[in-house]
Each structure stands twice: as C-alpha cells, then as structure tokens.
Design an enzyme around this catalytic site. Structure first.
Site, PDB file in Angstrom:
ATOM      1  CG  HIS A  65      11.117   0.684   5.868  1.00 44.91           C
ATOM      2  ND1 HIS A  65      12.130  -0.148   5.472  1.00 44.91           N
ATOM      3  CD2 HIS A  65      10.162   0.565   4.916  1.00 44.91           C
ATOM      4  CE1 HIS A  65      11.780  -0.759   4.346  1.00 44.91           C
ATOM      5  NE2 HIS A  65      10.595  -0.340   3.994  1.00 44.91           N
TER       6      HIS A  65
ATOM      7  CD  GLU B 183      11.204   4.118  -5.167  1.00 49.76           C
ATOM      8  OE1 GLU B 183      12.089   3.509  -5.814  1.00 49.76           O
ATOM      9  OE2 GLU B 183      10.389   3.517  -4.434  1.00 49.76           O
TER      10      GLU B 183
HETATM   11  C1  LIG Z   1      12.958   1.696  -3.013  1.00 49.92           C
HETATM   12  C2  LIG Z   1      11.713   1.214  -2.361  1.00 49.92           C
HETATM   13  N1  LIG Z   1      10.523   1.636  -2.829  1.00 49.92           N
HETATM   14  C3  LIG Z   1       9.381   1.206  -2.262  1.00 49.92           C
HETATM   15  C4  LIG Z   1       9.413   0.338  -1.210  1.00 49.92           C
HETATM   16  C5  LIG Z   1       8.109  -0.150  -0.571  1.00 49.92           C
HETATM   17  N2  LIG Z   1       7.860  -1.534  -0.989  1.00 49.92           N
HETATM   18  C6  LIG Z   1       8.235  -2.543  -0.191  1.00 49.92           C
HETATM   19  S1  LIG Z   1       7.932  -4.004  -0.885  1.00 49.92           S
HETATM   20  C7  LIG Z   1       7.281  -3.337  -2.264  1.00 49.92           C
HETATM   21  C8  LIG Z   1       6.794  -4.225  -3.358  1.00 49.92           C
HETATM   22  C9  LIG Z   1       7.873  -5.024  -3.976  1.00 49.92           C
HETATM   23  O1  LIG Z   1       7.354  -6.030  -4.784  1.00 49.92           O
HETATM   24  P1  LIG Z   1       8.206  -7.197  -5.418  1.00 49.92           P
HETATM   25  O2  LIG Z   1       9.545  -6.682  -5.836  1.00 49.92           O
HETATM   26  O3  LIG Z   1       7.381  -7.808  -6.465  1.00 49.92           O
HETATM   27  O4  LIG Z   1       8.469  -8.215  -4.224  1.00 49.92           O
HETATM   28  P2  LIG Z   1       7.394  -9.054  -3.371  1.00 49.92           P
HETATM   29  O5  LIG Z   1       6.950  -8.171  -2.262  1.00 49.92           O
HETATM   30  O6  LIG Z   1       6.306  -9.458  -4.268  1.00 49.92           O
HETATM   31  O7  LIG Z   1       8.156 -10.206  -2.808  1.00 49.92           O
HETATM   32  C10 LIG Z   1       7.293  -1.941  -2.152  1.00 49.92           C
HETATM   33  C11 LIG Z   1       6.763  -1.025  -3.168  1.00 49.92           C
HETATM   34  C12 LIG Z   1      10.675  -0.061  -0.724  1.00 49.92           C
HETATM   35  N3  LIG Z   1      10.796  -0.874   0.329  1.00 49.92           N
HETATM   36  N4  LIG Z   1      11.802   0.373  -1.322  1.00 49.92           N
END
Ligand SMILES: Cc1ncc(C[n+]2csc(CCOP(=O)(O)OP(=O)(O)O)c2C)c(N)n1
Ligand SMILES: [Mg+2]
Lengths: 461, 350
Positions: A264, A195
């Site tokens: 959230h 972000e």
């Molecule tokens: C700073 C932030 N940006 C966006 C999100 C929304 N979000 C939650 S999980 C996720 C994906 C994360 O993927 P990864 O790091 O690969 O972990 P996984 O879910 O595969 O375990 C996103 C974009 C968030 N929680 N925090």
C-alpha cells in the site's frame, strides 16, 4: 489497579479529537465491546468501545471538550472487586491543547503533518505563487481537488466520476465529499471492487465520447488495471491513426501513506512517466491540485493524476476563479536560489523546501523546482535553473533504479552538460519494498536531512 | 437455535437481518469440542479488542482490520483441517492466524512492528505469513489470494498430497475478475481448493446490495460447475458441519467447492471507519441475536456442559494469554536498521 482510558488515535494521522458525548455514567458496569462514548476526529465521528470489563469510576473530560490530545486520559474504570480509585492513580486532567510531542505526530515517519502544514504559508512569502490581484481562499488539497471536479462537472456534462466508495461514502479519503448530492448517481458512481473492469469500462466510455474521471482508491490498486491504462488508453490514438482516443483522468493517492507497508505504499511516477501516450501530473500545493486537475479533465488525452494522502489535509491559498487552470508540462520555481537546484514533485516539494531552509542557515542558497508534471517534463525550466546554479539534486519517494531522478540526470547530461559543476545527485526512497516497522519506514523514505546532505555534497561542502 | 442471517431488502435498501427459516444443518459437537470452540473464538475476540485498544494508543499503525463478529467462520473451518493443509486469506487475517495455532505474541508483535513479529516487523497487520503453520498470508490486495490459494492447491495436487488449500475472501473480493479466472482453472484441473466467501455484507462502505446484481454468492461457481452452499457463518456448528462435508469432497479428489459464510463484522471496516452506511439497530441486533460466542456460551450453559464459573475461568485464562502477548509485543525491540535491506532477494552463489 484501576484502568485508565485514554483518547484513542483512530487513523494513522490523528493527533487530537473532540469528546462529543458520553454514553455511560459513573457507576455503570461495562463489558468489552460496550460503547462508552463518541469521538470526533478530523474525518469522522467514531464510537469509543470499552476494551476491558469494569465499572466507570470517573469521566475526566466533559462532553464537548475539543482538542484532546491522543493518549491523554479521559476516563477511569474500576476492575472487579475494586471499591474506589486510589488518589495517586488519578491522572491530571488533560489540557485541551494538543501536545504533538506525545501524540501520533512523533511516530508518523518522515513528514509530520503539522510541520509541513505550517511550512507552505511562510514559504509562500519567500516566493509568492500567485499574483496579489488574484482572489484566493485558504483550503485543503482535499477541498481543492473536490472543487476542481465539481467546477468541471458543472461546466461539461460529459464529465463523470467513477470509483470505489466515491459516491455514498463520499470518497475513501473524503475527496469526493458532496459530489453525489450535487450531481446525482448518474454522474457520481460507486463501482464494485473491480479495478481492471471499471478502468476498461472508463476507457470504453471515453472512446465513445464521454470524459470519465476514474478514481483509484489508491494507485496501488491501479496495478490491477494497468493493462487497460497502457494498452488501451495510452496506445489507441496512435494505433488508430488518430481516429479514436480516450480523454480520461485516472486519479487517486500515490506514494507512501503512514505505516501501511509494502503493498500500500509505492510511488508510480516513473512507471507511468515511462509510457508514450500518457500525461503524468503530480501536484503539491492546493493551487497545483486545483489548476492541474481542471486542466487534466479538459485535456483530450489520458492523464495520470498522482495525488498524495498526506497532502490531502494540508492547507494552501487557492485561486477561486472557476476559470483558473495550470498548464500541464510547466514546472514552477517555488523558491529562488543561486547555489543548487533541487527538483521535486508532490509531497517531496514540501520536504525540499524544508531542506532549503536548513541549507539557507548554512549559507547555501537553494532553488526549489516543483516539477508538477512528469510527462511532459519541463526540461527547459530545469536546464535554465542549472545554468544558474550549476548543480542539481533530484528528490522522489520512489525507488532509485530507473526512477524520475535517473531521467533528470540523463536530461542534464544531454542538455546541460557544460554547465554542471558536479554530477547530478539523486535522493530517493530506498531500493526495498516499504517496511512496516516505524523505524525502518522512517529510514526507507527520503528526508529533509538526506536532501541537505546531497545538496552539500554537490556544493562540495 | 439461531436462524441464518439473510439478505432481504429492507427499508432504504438496507439488508434486513434474519427471517425465521429452515434450521441449518448443525454439527454434533462433544462437550470438549464445544468448549474448544468457545475458547478459540474468545481468544480471537479478546485479541482483536486488545489490538483495537493498542491502535488507539498508537502502538499499532497503518491499517488494522478487526475480525470481531466473524470468529465462528475460521474456528469452524479450521477444526476440519489436517496436518499439511494450507490456508490463505486477505488483510483481515489476525483471526485466521490464531485459529491456525500461531502464537498470539508473534502476531501482536507484528502489529507493533517489532523484530519478534511473525514477519520480522516488516509486514504489519495486512501482510503476515507462517508457512510452518500452513498459513500463506495475509494479502493486502483484494482478491489476490484467490488465484494464489488455487496455486497452493495445485502444488498439493502436483505432489500427490492428500492436502487441500482453504482460500478465504470477502464479498467485495468476490467481484474481482481474477476470482473467476481461478475458479475456471480449479474446475478444469479439479484442484483441491475450498473457497470460503466470508460474506459480512459490506465491502468497506458498499453493501452487497450495491455491488452486485447476483447476490447469491454461493452460486458464483455455477457457470464453472463448482458446487456451492450458503451457511450461517455466525453459528460455529453450522460452519463446522458445512465445512466438514465440503472438505471431505475436496479431499477425495472431486475438485473445488465454494462455501458462502453469511457473517457480520461488529466493528467498522478498519479503525478509522465510522460505519455510517449501516444502522446502529442493525449492528445491535446482530450483536444481540447472532453473536457467535454468545450462541456457544448459551449452548454450554443450557445443556449444563459448563457453569458460569467455568466460563469465567476460561475468560481469565484467555485474558492472561492476550495480556502476555500484548506485553511481549510492546517490550520487544524494533528491527535492526540493517534489516531494511535484508530479504529483498536471496543471494545466489555464482
Ligand atoms: C485491489 C484492491 N482494491 C481496493 C482495495 C482497498 N480495499 C481494502 S479492503 C476493501 C473492501 C473489501 O471488502 P470485502 O472483500 O468484502 O472484505 P471485508 O473487508 O469485508 O473482510 C477495499 C476496497 C484493495 N486493498 N485492493
Ligand atoms: Mg465484506
């Protein structure tokens, strides 16, 4: 004991679904994790997995059945060693009509989607929003936002959309549905989860003359980027003596969703409204969403555009003219009244209208103002209303301390002191991080009942 | 023996699973250890299946991210930890908690938002903590746990403890700027932190192929001089071997280490994700050929360390534990209304 499989809820707001397909038949043995069938929700088609081991004894609903209420029985498994399902264990076949009382609606705190989805139509009669000669179409807030972006992207080549999951996934909340198809990957851009980086990149692109729409998956994650928003986007026009500036929109859902807890669910309205160099907009209806987003994209300044996840699925009449816009900085009277003014924005406008209905039943005629824009704030419209009603109740989801309500109270002291018959009352979210537990979350959020109480208090009733 | 899943570009840019490659280094587990791994992974699997079911029934709300498919990672790493070590992760945290020995009932009761939940019902799935068990959360903001985990390691070092902090994060999180800021300080001050990237190939709907041009996540520490290694995260013995060696280094004062666990989530990102960004065949193939539990089960049976009946018995015990946890989570009362205002700040005597 046989195992009854019920229609699952697959998102915080789902109340019913369609059984598209069975992938098992009676007599099949299943293990946990096996796919039993496919279910269609309002947002997507999702596979139904078995949670238990067993043999399929009955499929209670036929493929293609629509409107199956969440939690109603759809199949029966026999456990190891069981021969057949005892008759008394077979649940009645579910009625295809969704019954909200049994579904998730009950548990969804504060504002049930059903309630507020129906309300606006009825209320629009009370205070028509749109002159009758304007062509309108019924659409969801989600579609209105998408159309606003699409129309502005057709109109101006410099406009592009960037954010997490906006392109291939069609938006985490499906707001950018279809945009990748129409505008291609040069203008609808999936970013990594960075972000701070992509907000800054957007500001740079804007300094260089493009018009970015930067989507935050939710505004909670814009906190990662807040330095670029304030220090770079908001202040540069001033610091550069007007040479350089960012025409950029930062948009995404703001405020509480359902049960997603402290990190959230938060309202950022007063955070951004505090800052000179920004405009801050918070639409409620579909027309608000479309008209204000189009204005925000055309605006030469940085605009914070605060949407609301719970509103995305609600439907309103929206003007179809591609030149329809709404001015940023003008509030709107959603319901005219004589006894008390209720000022709200975003989701809370619907809740305030609901409260106004209740108050009407008790002989209090409330005027409901939809602020639409928080910076600039339409102080004149609120003062005009207060001159008539002599009372003001402010409503916001955010925290009370140094909130939008505090600002409204100060503005009334400065501009309407002589007309006030009661101190300004503030209805807000409670002064705590958002709790997860259903009962606590319900308590923490402002409600129609809370607004009614506040309105009565300022009317000395 | 399983080969490590690799990310080569297949048709339409989709990751193509596992080429046959060099056999990974494997930990030599005793029968008792192998059975322990089996039981722990199965407990996580059954817990998550139950949670998914309860979400469907409306007992659990909000976001619920399941760990199904990734069980070998936490179970293998946790086996190397000592009393006093710390762990921290993101929102996909149920498995980490169970592996850390936290009571399944207290975790499930948090998911149902009850007073008896591990966060008193106030945190929910994404925000759970148990410092008593060395578990520092459960964080909802992607990558926030990376500098925090580095800070916990800093505290271990500050107190001259021999403990380390294992900091887990996803492939998506690996692109956040604060990860690199943390890496730099961890090396600068030689902090006792093991970074574990759980590369399950997707961040929500975004494949690693579409989120970075530098896909060898184990090399992400290179410019900070943090050594790294890629591991078959679907094989608990590969995980155990790599984590054991890395942790020995970290504990001995040599500073941070980075492990990229190549893993896979069998379910969608969260309950409402239809996962249209990957093919059914890809998921099916990962389940059929790389299931971490299936692999250990096969080892146990092939080497005559256990019979089908022994494993069924374990399955029954695990199921009973999860059923008990679920019943507890549903029967427990919601928090008292007065709890709404507790624990915001602590009162200070003036
Ligand atoms: C700073 C932030 N940006 C966006 C999100 C929304 N979000 C939650 S999980 C996720 C994906 C994360 O993927 P990864 O790091 O690969 O972990 P996984 O879910 O595969 O375990 C996103 C974009 C968030 N929680 N925090
Ligand atoms: Mg991932």
């Amino acid at each position: 004991m046989s195992i009854t499989i019920t229609m699952p809820a697959l998102s915080p707001t789902m109340t019913e679904g369609t059984l598209l397909k069975w992938l098992v038949k009676v007599g099949d043995k299943v293990e946990p994790g096996d796919i039993l069938g496919e279910i269609e929700t309002d947002k997507a088609t999702i596979e139904l997995e078995a949670a238990d081991q067993g043999t399929v004894a009955r499929l209670l609903v036929a493929e293609g059945t629509e409107g199956i209420a969440v939690n109603s029985p759809i199949a029966i498994l026999l456990e190891e060693g069981e021969e057949k399902v005892p008759e008394e264990e077979i649940p009645a076949t579910p009625s295809p009509q969704p019954s909200p009382a049994e579904g998730r609606g009950e548990q969804t705190p504060a504002v049930s989607e059903q309630l507020s989805a129906e309300k606006p139509k009825e209320l629009e009669k009370a205070a028509p929003q749109i002159p009758s000669d304007v062509k309108t179409k019924q659409m969801t807030v989600r579609e209105a936002l998408r159309d606003a972006m699409a129309e502005e992207m057709r109109r101006d080549q410099r406009v592009f959309l960037m954010g997490e999951e906006v392109a291939e996934y069609q938006g985490a909340y499906k707001v950018s549905q279809g945009l990748l198809d129409e505008f291609g990957e040069d203008r609808v851009i999936d970013t990594p989860i960075t972000e701070y980086g992509f907000a800054g990149l957007g500001v740079g692109a804007a300094f260089a003359g493009l018009k970015p729409i930067v989507e935050f998956m939710t505004f909670n994650f814009a906190m990662q980027a807040v330095d670029q928003i304030i220090n770079s986007a908001a202040k540069t026009r001033y610091m550069s003596g007007g040479q350089m500036a960012a025409s950029i929109v930062f948009r995404g859902p703001n405020g509480a969703a359902a049960r997603v807890a402290a990190q959230h669910s938060q309202c950022y309205a007063s955070w951004y409204a505090h800052c000179p160099g920004l405009k801050v907009v918070a639409p409620w209806s579909g027309a608000d969403a479309k008209g204000l987003l189009k204005s925000a994209i055309r605006d030469p300044n940085p605009v914070i555009f605060l949407e609301n996840e719970i509103l995305y699925g609600q439907s309103f009449e929206v003007p179809t003219d591609p030149d329809f816009t709404l001015p940023i900085g003008a509030a709107k009277i959603e319901r005219a009244g004589a006894h008390v003014t209720i000022a709200a924005f975003s989701l809370m406008v619907g809740v305030a209208l609901e409260a106004a209905e209740t108050l009407a039943g008790e002989g209090i005629d409330a005027e409901v103002i939809n602020l639409r824009s928080l910076r600039p704030l339409d102080t004149a419209a609120i003062v005009e209303s207060v001159k008539k009603t002599n009372r003001l109740v402010s409503v916001e989801e955010g925290w009370p301390f140094a909130g939008i309500g505090s600002e409204l109270a100060a503005q009334m002291m400065e501009h309407a002191f002589d007309w006030l018959d009661a101190p300004v009352a503030r209805v807000s979210g409670d002064d705590v991080p958002m709790p997860y537990a259903a009962n606590l979350e319900r308590l923490a959020l402002p409600s129609a009942a809370g607004i009614v109480t506040a309105a009565k208090a300022v009317c000395y009733r | 023996m399983a080969t490590r899943p690799q990310h080569t570009r297949g048709k339409k840019g989709r990751p193509k699973p596992a080429r046959k490659g060099a056999a990974p280094e494997l930990y030599k587990a005793s029968k008792a250890q192998l059975i322990k791994f089996y039981r722990e992974m199965l407990t996580i699997r059954r817990f998550e299946e139950k949670a998914g079911q309860m979400y469907g029934q409306g007992e659990i709300g909000g976001f619920c991210h399941l760990y199904i498919g990734q069980e070998a990672v936490v179970v293998g790493v946790q086996d190397c930890l000592l009393e006093g070590d710390s762990i921290i992760t993101g929102y996909r945290d149920h498995g980490h908690m169970l592996a850390a020995g936290i009571d399944a009932g207290a975790v499930m009761a948090e998911l149902t938002g009850r007073a008896s939940g591990i966060s008193s019902g106030k945190g929910g799935s994404m925000h759970m903590f148990s410092t008593r068990d060395g578990f520092y959360g459960g964080h909802g903001i992607v990558a926030a746990q990376v500098p925090i985990g580095t800070g916990i390691a800093f505290a271990h070092r500050y107190r001259r403890q021999d403990n380390i902090c294992v900091t887990y994060f996803g492939d998506g999180a690996a692109n956040q700027g604060q990860v690199f800021e943390a890496f730099n300080m961890a090396r600068l001050w030689d902090l006792p932190v093991l970074y574990v990237v759980e590369n399950n190939r997707y961040a929500m709907g975004t494949s690693v192929l579409r989120s970075t041009g530098s896909r060898e996540l184990w090399k992400r520490g290179d410019s900070f001089k943090i050594p790294g290694k890629q591991v078959d995260g679907m094989n608990v013995l590969a995980v155990r071997a790599a984590a054991g060696a890395a942790i020995d280094q970290v504990r001995s004062g040599k500073g941070p280490y980075l492990l990229e666990m190549q893993t896979y989530r069998f379910r969608g990102h969260s309950m409402s994700d239809p996962a249209l960004y990957r093919s059914k065949e890809e998921v099916q193939q990962m389940k059929a050929e790389h299931d971490p539990i299936g692999q250990v089960k096969k080892l146990l049976l092939d080497n005559k360390m256990a019979t089908e009946d022994d494993l069924k018995e374990i399955g029954r015990e695990v199921k009973a534990e999860i059923t008990r946890a679920a019943e507890f989570a549903i029967a427990s009362p919601e928090p008292e209304a007065s709890e709404l205002f507790s624990d915001v700040l602590v009162e200070v005597a003036s």
